[in-house]
Design an enzyme around this catalytic site. Structure first.
Site, PDB file in Angstrom:
ATOM      1  N   TRP A   1       3.730  67.962  21.308  1.00 19.91           N
ATOM      2  CA  TRP A   1       3.203  68.985  20.394  1.00 19.91           C
ATOM      3  C   TRP A   1       2.576  70.153  21.130  1.00 19.91           C
ATOM      4  O   TRP A   1       2.539  71.282  20.625  1.00 19.91           O
ATOM      5  CB  TRP A   1       2.179  68.363  19.446  1.00 19.91           C
TER       6      TRP A   1
ATOM      7  N   TRP B   1      -1.119  71.680  14.587  1.00 19.87           N
ATOM      8  CA  TRP B   1      -0.135  70.995  15.424  1.00 19.87           C
ATOM      9  C   TRP B   1      -0.465  69.518  15.577  1.00 19.87           C
ATOM     10  O   TRP B   1       0.423  68.659  15.522  1.00 19.87           O
ATOM     11  CB  TRP B   1      -0.027  71.675  16.791  1.00 19.87           C
TER      12      TRP B   1
ATOM     13  N   ASN C   1       2.842  79.496   6.189  1.00 22.76           N
ATOM     14  CA  ASN C   1       2.120  78.261   6.510  1.00 22.76           C
ATOM     15  C   ASN C   1       2.936  76.998   6.243  1.00 22.76           C
ATOM     16  O   ASN C   1       2.913  76.052   7.032  1.00 22.76           O
ATOM     17  CB  ASN C   1       0.814  78.189   5.722  1.00 22.76           C
TER      18      ASN C   1
ATOM     19  N   TRP D   1     -10.614  74.415   5.160  1.00 20.88           N
ATOM     20  CA  TRP D   1      -9.846  73.847   6.277  1.00 20.88           C
ATOM     21  C   TRP D   1     -10.145  74.625   7.567  1.00 20.88           C
ATOM     22  O   TRP D   1     -10.317  74.033   8.635  1.00 20.88           O
ATOM     23  CB  TRP D   1      -8.344  73.920   5.976  1.00 20.88           C
TER      24      TRP D   1
ATOM     25  N   TRP E   1       6.585  61.180  25.149  1.00 20.95           N
ATOM     26  CA  TRP E   1       7.323  62.305  24.576  1.00 20.95           C
ATOM     27  C   TRP E   1       8.616  62.538  25.346  1.00 20.95           C
ATOM     28  O   TRP E   1       8.695  62.301  26.553  1.00 20.95           O
ATOM     29  CB  TRP E   1       6.473  63.568  24.615  1.00 20.95           C
TER      30      TRP E   1
END
Length: 478
Positions: free
Chosen positions: A367, A390, A349, A285, A314
């Site tokens: 975000w 994110w 995490n 990842w 948002w």
């Protein structure tokens, strides 16, 4: 390349190690080496790099300097403000020392890429060779492509392609340079800025230096990796590797981590010990997000990977943002995680996913506000992984969670901290609450709930979820 025995200048960045450092190792084969570290305080502030991370860099730089001294390799430090000052200083230093070449390992953020292009050009104009290496990834970004020759945008096929392309030779670490003859006429160093971390106990949790980093890696591989897949999601357990600060600073290399795991798993990548396979997948990842950062530079510039999501309306509730930052949302798992972040400079995490989805889906806040706050506090703040995580949570990124996938933070708390052990550690005001009530105190009525001791939730999750889904549906419908 035939060794010239002329002096070589190695510019250290996020590779604060003497072992398995491509630029350092290959420069040492060409001739005697001198190392350089540049501090960019003003630029790092623009990038929201936390005092915790920069302090940790400096401590590891001090440890590296001692390691290099045993090899008779000197380290020069200089204080600059902006990246645009680097080309002139590096070429002048190389010329003053009569160096043959400048060597450094690549980094992949857009501003850093432009800085490094400018440095390479300045070296070329000055008649200096400039050697660059892909050292921070297993394979060079841009080399893992699909059948159409395009970058992967989804992780699983990327991982499969990575595993099929990489060979054992590519993940084997390099040795340190051999000891060289002592150098003379070394320039004086400029003292680095004296920064203080905002978090507590960083030096105890992550002691500086390669020795400490490798000790932690070895302990994880030998003692915890077998149960990693089972335990990694439980924040009250020490089930993760906890090596991310050293990996981000380059005290550990990706090859050192990858090779240690694969060796323990008898050479296997995706079969064998399920804990090790899971951890290797997590390293993949990291690799994936670095390739994305290089191939889609807009994510370095505060842009959504999925361009259409730039039009999401948002919320702009400053009070909700402040409550989230301070761990005062009224959702215990969110508040405990945020307090862990601010106090320690690190967050588990699983909790990073929970609090990111809460901010972007329950509170419907941009975000980028959360991404910035994380970078301002994390000791392991890394643009590629932080941005990728994110945008995954906000459903704006590559391989993102579907917009209708919205974590219920109470369910996450009940599942991954069933006895409330983590909650009680970070929210002492709830220490005496029973195991059921602690996950959602407000839902149990006034008999068990005192708002003066702990706030009510900022929003109703069910209603917030419905509103967020409608906002994304409206976007999809144009």
């Amino acid at each position: 390349m035939t060794p010239s025995k002329k002096l070589q200048l190695v510019w250290l960045r996020r590779d604060l190690r003497s072992r398995d450092n491509k630029a350092l190792y290959y420069a040492s084969l060409q001739g005697p080496v001198i190392c350089l570290w540049l501090s960019f305080e003003k630029q790092w502030q623009k990038h929201n790099d936390s005092p915790n991370k920069i302090w940790f860099w400096h401590k590891n730089l001090e440890a590296l300097e001692k390691n290099l001294e045993t090899l008779n390799i000197s380290l020069v430090t200089e204080n600059l403000q902006d990246f645009n000052q680097a080309p002139k200083l590096i070429t002048k230093l190389a010329q003053d020392l009569n160096c043959e070449a400048v060597w450094f390992n690549n980094v992949h953020e857009a501003n850093e890429q432009q800085r490094d292009r400018n440095v390479a050009k300045a070296c070329n104009d000055a008649g200096l060779a400039c050697h660059q290496f892909d050292d921070d990834t297993l394979l060079p970004p841009g080399s893992v492509l699909n059948k159409q020759g395009l970058p992967y945008k989804v992780f699983t096929p990327f991982r499969k392609a990575l595993y099929s392309q990489i060979s054992p030779e590519q993940w084997q670490p390099l040795p340190p340079p051999v000891k060289q003859a002592p150098l003379t006429n070394i320039p004086e160093c400029n003292p680095l800025p004296q920064l203080r971390p905002t978090a507590k106990h960083i030096d105890k949790n992550w002691p500086a230096g390669e020795k400490s980093a490798h000790k932690t890696l070895k302990k994880f591989i030998q003692e915890k990796s077998a149960t990693y897949k089972k335990n990694r999601d439980y924040p009250a357990l020490t089930g993760t590797s906890s090596i991310s600060p050293w990996l981000t600073a380059g005290v550990l290399s990706i090859r050192q981590c990858f090779s240690a795991a694969v060796a323990e798993n008898n050479g296997e990548l995706d079969t064998g010990n399920e804990g090790l396979c899971c951890w290797v997948s997590e390293l993949a990842w990291r690799e994936f997000y670095r390739h994305i950062l290089m191939q889609f530079p807009r994510v370095s510039r505060h842009r959504a990977f999925q361009a259409e999501t730039e039009f999401i309306a948002w919320n702009k509730n400053a009070e909700h943002l402040e409550k989230w930052q301070k761990g005062q949302t009224g959702v215990p798992i969110v508040d405990a995680a945020m307090k862990q972040l601010v106090e320690t400079g690190w967050m588990h995490n699983r909790l990073r996913m929970v609090v990111a989805m809460y901010l972007s889906k329950d509170l419907m806040l941009d975000w980028r506000l959360g991404e910035k706050f994380f970078m301002e506090h994390l000791i392991d703040g890394d643009l590629a992984s932080n941005n990728g995580g994110w945008q995954w949570a906000a459903s704006t990124g590559t391989d993102a969670a579907p917009y209708f996938r919205i974590f219920n933070p109470v369910s996450q708390s009940q599942k991954f901290d069933p006895q409330g052990t983590f909650l009680r550690k970070w929210l002492p005001e709830l220490a005496s609450v029973d195991d059921k009530t602690i996950h959602d105190p407000a839902a149990n009525g006034s008999l068990f709930y005192d708002e003066s001791a702990y706030p009510k939730p900022l929003v109703d999750h069910k209603q917030a979820r419905a509103a967020t889904i409608e906002a994304f549906k409206a976007l999809k419908n144009g």
